[in-house]
Design a protein around this motif. Structure first.
Motif, PDB file in Angstrom:
ATOM      1  N   ALA B  16      32.085  36.641  79.969  1.00 27.01           N
ATOM      2  CA  ALA B  16      32.962  36.215  78.802  1.00 27.01           C
ATOM      3  C   ALA B  16      34.226  36.939  79.259  1.00 27.01           C
ATOM      4  O   ALA B  16      35.028  37.111  79.397  1.00 27.01           O
ATOM      5  CB  ALA B  16      33.251  35.474  77.583  1.00 27.01           C
ATOM      6  N   TYR B  17      33.478  38.612  78.258  1.00 28.39           N
ATOM      7  CA  TYR B  17      34.127  39.668  78.138  1.00 28.39           C
ATOM      8  C   TYR B  17      34.840  39.820  79.703  1.00 28.39           C
ATOM      9  O   TYR B  17      35.940  40.743  80.205  1.00 28.39           O
ATOM     10  CB  TYR B  17      33.291  40.652  77.698  1.00 28.39           C
ATOM     11  N   ALA B  18      33.909  39.748  80.385  1.00 27.06           N
ATOM     12  CA  ALA B  18      34.301  39.800  82.070  1.00 27.06           C
ATOM     13  C   ALA B  18      35.349  39.341  82.157  1.00 27.06           C
ATOM     14  O   ALA B  18      36.732  40.007  82.565  1.00 27.06           O
ATOM     15  CB  ALA B  18      33.443  39.681  82.873  1.00 27.06           C
ATOM     16  N   LEU B  19      35.935  38.147  81.845  1.00 29.39           N
ATOM     17  CA  LEU B  19      36.479  36.865  81.978  1.00 29.39           C
ATOM     18  C   LEU B  19      38.295  38.081  81.259  1.00 29.39           C
ATOM     19  O   LEU B  19      39.666  38.199  81.962  1.00 29.39           O
ATOM     20  CB  LEU B  19      37.238  35.648  81.458  1.00 29.39           C
ATOM     21  N   VAL B  20      38.083  38.845  80.265  1.00 26.47           N
ATOM     22  CA  VAL B  20      39.204  38.808  79.812  1.00 26.47           C
ATOM     23  C   VAL B  20      39.239  40.797  80.333  1.00 26.47           C
ATOM     24  O   VAL B  20      40.716  40.316  79.878  1.00 26.47           O
ATOM     25  CB  VAL B  20      38.428  39.745  77.799  1.00 26.47           C
ATOM     26  N   ALA B  21      38.377  40.869  80.456  1.00 32.33           N
ATOM     27  CA  ALA B  21      38.333  42.150  81.305  1.00 32.33           C
ATOM     28  C   ALA B  21      39.441  42.367  82.081  1.00 32.33           C
ATOM     29  O   ALA B  21      40.612  42.871  82.807  1.00 32.33           O
ATOM     30  CB  ALA B  21      37.271  43.525  81.256  1.00 32.33           C
ATOM     31  N   ALA B 146      25.985  27.561  80.816  1.00 28.85           N
ATOM     32  CA  ALA B 146      26.902  26.965  81.378  1.00 28.85           C
ATOM     33  C   ALA B 146      28.452  27.963  81.191  1.00 28.85           C
ATOM     34  O   ALA B 146      28.924  28.067  81.819  1.00 28.85           O
ATOM     35  CB  ALA B 146      27.831  25.475  79.842  1.00 28.85           C
ATOM     36  N   ILE B 147      28.236  29.217  80.116  1.00 33.31           N
ATOM     37  CA  ILE B 147      29.232  30.440  79.664  1.00 33.31           C
ATOM     38  C   ILE B 147      29.348  31.028  80.910  1.00 33.31           C
ATOM     39  O   ILE B 147      29.868  31.580  82.192  1.00 33.31           O
ATOM     40  CB  ILE B 147      29.042  30.514  79.348  1.00 33.31           C
ATOM     41  N   VAL B 148      27.578  31.419  81.645  1.00 27.86           N
ATOM     42  CA  VAL B 148      27.601  32.209  83.113  1.00 27.86           C
ATOM     43  C   VAL B 148      28.614  31.420  83.578  1.00 27.86           C
ATOM     44  O   VAL B 148      29.205  31.723  85.063  1.00 27.86           O
ATOM     45  CB  VAL B 148      25.997  32.378  82.966  1.00 27.86           C
ATOM     46  N   ALA B 200      46.914  35.401  81.826  1.00 30.74           N
ATOM     47  CA  ALA B 200      46.395  34.601  80.084  1.00 30.74           C
ATOM     48  C   ALA B 200      45.294  33.522  80.333  1.00 30.74           C
ATOM     49  O   ALA B 200      45.216  32.745  79.207  1.00 30.74           O
ATOM     50  CB  ALA B 200      48.128  34.113  79.345  1.00 30.74           C
ATOM     51  N   ALA B 201      45.728  33.017  81.178  1.00 36.99           N
ATOM     52  CA  ALA B 201      44.391  31.162  82.016  1.00 36.99           C
ATOM     53  C   ALA B 201      43.022  31.695  81.134  1.00 36.99           C
ATOM     54  O   ALA B 201      42.561  31.467  81.057  1.00 36.99           O
ATOM     55  CB  ALA B 201      45.236  31.417  82.966  1.00 36.99           C
ATOM     56  N   LEU B 202      43.156  33.198  81.999  1.00 38.12           N
ATOM     57  CA  LEU B 202      41.494  33.596  82.336  1.00 38.12           C
ATOM     58  C   LEU B 202      41.351  34.386  80.804  1.00 38.12           C
ATOM     59  O   LEU B 202      40.246  34.086  80.310  1.00 38.12           O
ATOM     60  CB  LEU B 202      41.434  35.222  83.136  1.00 38.12           C
ATOM     61  N   LEU B 209      35.261  30.551  75.680  1.00 35.44           N
ATOM     62  CA  LEU B 209      33.326  29.945  76.452  1.00 35.44           C
ATOM     63  C   LEU B 209      33.097  30.899  74.794  1.00 35.44           C
ATOM     64  O   LEU B 209      31.854  30.292  74.286  1.00 35.44           O
ATOM     65  CB  LEU B 209      33.777  30.799  77.276  1.00 35.44           C
ATOM     66  N   LEU B 210      34.268  31.743  74.098  1.00 34.27           N
ATOM     67  CA  LEU B 210      33.473  32.643  72.717  1.00 34.27           C
ATOM     68  C   LEU B 210      33.350  31.656  71.804  1.00 34.27           C
ATOM     69  O   LEU B 210      32.748  32.365  71.403  1.00 34.27           O
ATOM     70  CB  LEU B 210      33.761  34.120  73.002  1.00 34.27           C
ATOM     71  N   ALA B 211      34.630  30.700  71.799  1.00 35.60           N
ATOM     72  CA  ALA B 211      34.864  30.054  70.434  1.00 35.60           C
ATOM     73  C   ALA B 211      33.585  28.693  69.799  1.00 35.60           C
ATOM     74  O   ALA B 211      33.712  28.524  69.397  1.00 35.60           O
ATOM     75  CB  ALA B 211      36.350  28.945  70.961  1.00 35.60           C
TER      76      ALA B 211
END
Lengths: 571, 294
Positions: B16-21, B146-148, B200-202, B209-211
């Protein structure tokens, strides 16, 4: 500063208006809001040091505020310490923290600095919430005492308001005193043209340090006053909301003007009072306000107030006698074996070069031959990989730019480096900022005289941003000469000059060299350089390929080959 | 077995962090400016998931995966809007102006969300349901897997877009050399808007995913942005691959320290690490090409 003389009556009007409102009309609730405004004035004045004057986006102003608040909150509520002890500590602790983290943080530029200071804020917030034994955790601590000075308790209401605003006035006076002279001018140069700052002997790191520590001290003072007013301490004082509020106040009011700090703080604290309907959307409104101001009025309110008061200052004294410019000390320059690599590119491959006092040496060479690199190494903008630079028997290799400048090397830039918001006279006067023993009036008088010598008397009170190229070059040279350097390095000084301007420039340089300075001129323009230089040195691919009498050097096969390609070489 | 459990948790968090980064780096490369509102964009995505889930008819529990396309689309629009408000009008001004406009945008999002939903942590639906699979003593949470999976698909999709399509080539061209890209006829403004939309989409997907597992709070933006920033600083400024590696590293660190000591200590140590890295490498761990010509 006499360019802002108009703000003093303005400040007086504001003071009278606030006092009249407080005494005649304000309810006790209004007084409280106005008190908080005064606290924010102090916080914003502090933030102006680092964000406005030093030009670094710090996100730690809320952290310093919160820290001052916690020092007073904990000591006052838990140990029963009084204002006279807690207030100085609330100023000292954030200032010490700022001085400590300055080492890793202040070297950082732009977003690195912003994010490191944000991390500081988040780290303190983490501690405040989780170190419950001391901070009271998420709920905080109640029972913070009011302000008591030697058994005299300052009552709430008008007295507290007057006390806070008196401190705000003191904070403003201190800020004015720090920034009103040459010292303040050096901040403008450092912020707007960092390259020129070093060349003029201005120590950028020292200025940033002072600004950062002052911002922390002001922040701590504001935080202490804040908890004395609301009487409880909680992690909210470290919240990002306060940081953004301060940023908005500073941008909206003005980044460097005292009157801007007052306008910004009073406006923004009263915003939710005037728009009661906003309630929980207050911070959304703050965000919208910040966005609108930065898009449409990025200079803030104070800039509009200042604009009208500037006019009547244009009274250049007639008949100024240009000074007979002499280098402060005479000294030659000795360079041996200078090497500099950029990645895999060898910019300088062991250059030897001497310039004697009184001598004008021309440095030529095709683009990319290492001329500007040499100038940058000489003036400390970059460090050589090996080799050494000797100035008056002193090894100055690898010293920072401002130290080299103070030791007597001056320079001009290929692209003139002038702070756009300064008047010509101040851009030149700033050259004395690193000296410490010269006051602003003396520096300005000297600047006017030097500008007069370059034929710029009538433009001395105009802004640098509006000047044509030739004038910008002259001002850059005037600033370098104002330091009376014993060695002066000029990077393509004649590029883009008219014939007349080039002639004046050559005459000035000849006189300056005749007075004992060592002059190194980098240029392509042979019609300018050949009659001027006593000796010519030609660089190619980082090597000195020829040097000697100008007319002979330009005829040498190696030089012609370097400029026109090997095919031209005579067998 | 406990270690394997932690590893999966760390992988899920890191994904999830990867998507943010990645979103952070995309905007960084396209604009050479840091988006200080990026963490708040993740929060917006998380609360969009919460809101969409509650909008669904009746007590019908919708798996989060069904919401993903809607979140991607809506957040892309949101990103485009963001570029029009905070970047395009001021792109010729010094970078610090962008910092301030994005801070302003972030504070609007965070407090808008706070006003609409309240300040308490909220949770979005799981992606494909709760529970998990047991393999011997090892218990694999369905949500973590599922997140992964979702992150992997999104990152692979982005890689395909950037490397294999004409649009991707144009986006990369604009990031590397905007002037040259314009000279060969690429519509720079359009590419900038698309980059903000992608980022923004990512970020929105990361919010979804985080929520569930980690909850989402309106004030999370600052911390998320700092983590993305630390990931990028560790992984190499401007590198997408580095951002993913940095994000995984941070998540591993966080999960390990949190399991041994506590979450606040993990976060605090992360900031201390940032200071140490910046002290020794002021230009980031792998450096940023910095050139200055007098």
């Amino acid at each position: 500063m006499n360019y802002r003389a108009g703000t003093v009556p303005l400040l007086a009007i504001i003071a009278v208006a606030i006092a009249a409102y407080a005494v005649l009309f304000a309810s006790s609730y209004d007084l409280r809001v106005l008190t908080v405004s005064g606290i924010y004035v102090i916080l914003v004045l502090g933030y102006q040091f680092i964000f406005g004057h030093a030009g670094a986006l710090s996100l730690a102003q809320g952290a310093f505020f919160g820290m001052g608040a916690y020092v007073t909150g904990i000591l006052g509520s838990q140990l029963g310490w009084q204002f006279t002890a807690t207030f100085p500590l609330s100023i000292l602790v954030p200032a010490l923290l700022a001085a400590t983290i300055a080492l890793p943080v202040l070297r950082l530029e732009s977003h690195y600095f912003a994010l490191a200071t944000l991390a500081l804020d988040q780290g303190l917030l983490l501690i405040a919430i989780n170190w419950e034994a001391v901070t009271g955790g998420a709920n905080g601590l109640p029972g913070v005492p009011g302000i008591v000075i030697f058994d005299f308790a300052v009552p709430r209401g008008l007295a507290l308001l007057a006390f806070v605003w008196a401190l705000a006035a003191g904070a403003a006076a201190l800020a004015w005193w720090v920034m009103h002279g040459l010292y303040g001018l050096s901040f403008t140069v450092m912020r707007e043209t960092p390259l020129a700052a070093g060349a003029l002997g201005i120590d950028r790191a020292a200025l940033r340090f002072v600004a950062f520590v002052l911002s922390a001290a002001y922040g701590g003072a504001a935080g202490a006053l804040f908890v004395h007013t609301i009487r409880v301490i909680s992690p909210e004082v470290l919240g990002f909301a306060i940081m953004v509020t301060v940023l908005t106040m500073t941008v909206a009011g003005g980044r460097t003007q005292i009157v801007g700090a007052i306008i910004g703080a009073v406006l923004l604290i009263h915003l939710p009072e005037w728009f009661r309907g906003l309630e929980q959307y207050y911070l959304v409104a703050v965000g919208v306000a910040l966005l609108l101001v930065i898009l449409f009025a990025p200079d803030g309110a104070a800039a509009y107030l200042g604009r009208r008061t500037v006019k009547s200052q244009n009274n250049p004294q007639p008949n100024i006698t240009p000074p007979d410019l002499c280098p402060a000390r005479t000294s030659g320059l000795k360079i041996t074996g200078l090497v500099k690599n950029y990645g895999g590119v060898r910019a300088l491959a062991g250059v030897d070069l001497n310039v004697a006092p009184g001598e004008i040496v021309g440095l030529i060479g095709p683009n990319g031959s290492g001329k500007t690199t040499l100038a940058n190494l000489l003036t400390g903008l970059d460090r050589p990989d090996s080799g050494c630079i000797i100035l008056r028997d002193k090894d100055i290799t690898g010293l920072p730019a401002h130290r080299i400048a103070r030791l007597g090397i001056g320079r001009t830039f290929q692209t003139p480096q002038l702070a756009p918001s300064l008047h010509l006279v101040d851009a030149v006067a700033a050259a004395h900022a690193g000296d410490g023993d010269v006051d602003l009036a003396t520096a300005r008088a000297d600047a006017r005289a030097i500008l007069a010598g370059l034929g710029l008397t009538t433009r001395a009170d105009q802004l640098c941003r509006n000047q044509p190229h030739g004038v910008r070059r002259s001002v850059d040279l005037a600033a370098a000469l104002a330091r009376r350097p014993s060695v002066i390095v000029l990077d393509e000084p004649a590029a883009g000059l008219t014939q007349d301007e080039a002639t004046t420039l050559a005459a000035v340089l000849r006189t300056y060299a005749a007075n004992g300075a060592a002059v190194l001129v980098i240029d392509h323009d042979m019609t300018f350089l050949l009659p001027l230089a006593q000796r010519l040195v030609c660089l190619d691919a980082g090597h000195v390929i020829a040097q000697g009498v100008p007319d002979e050097v330009v005829g040498e096969p190696a030089v012609i080959a370097a400029y026109f390609g090997a095919a031209v070489t005579t067998p | 077995m406990f270690a394997a459990q932690l590893a999966l948790n760390a992988l899920a968090l890191g994904a999830a962090y990867a998507l943010v980064a990645i979103g952070f780096v995309l905007v960084l490369n396209a604009t050479t400016a840091v988006n200080f509102g990026h963490g708040d964009t993740v929060v917006a995505g998380g609360f969009l998931a919460v809101a969409l889930a509650t909008l669904m008819p009746g007590e019908l529990a919708v798996p989060g995966l069904v919401l993903l396309p809607a979140i991607l689309a809506l957040m892309a629009l949101f990103g485009a809007l963001m570029s029009w408000l905070v970047y395009l009008p001021i792109r010729d001004r010094p970078p610090v102006t962008t910092f301030i406009t994005t801070i302003a945008f972030g504070i609007i999002i965070a407090n808008g969300v706070n006003a609409l939903f309240g300040g308490a942590p909220r949770s979005a639906p799981t992606l494909i349901g709760g529970g998990g699979f047991s393999a011997g003593e090892l218990f694999l949470s369905r949500q973590s897997v599922a997140i992964v999976g979702v992150s992997a698909v999104l990152i692979a999709g982005l890689a395909l877009l950037l490397n294999r399509t004409q649009l991707g080539r144009q986006l990369r061209a604009c990031a590397q050399d905007p002037e040259m890209a314009q000279a060969v006829g690429i519509h720079l403004t359009r590419m900038t808007v698309i980059t903000f939309a992608l980022a923004a989409a990512l970020a929105g997907a990361a919010g979804l995913l985080l929520a569930n597992q980690f909850f989402v709070t309106p004030s999370d933006g600052g911390v998320l942005m700092l983590k993305a920033y630390i990931a990028v600083t560790i992984g190499g400024w401007g590198s997408l691959r580095g951002a993913v590696a940095g994000a995984l590293l941070i998540a591993a660190f966080e999960v390990a320290v949190a399991s041994q000591i506590s979450q606040p200590v993990a976060e605090g140590l992360l900031y201390v690490t940032l200071f140490i890295v910046l002290f020794f490498r002021p230009q980031g761990l792998f450096g940023e090409p910095v050139g200055q010509r007098a």
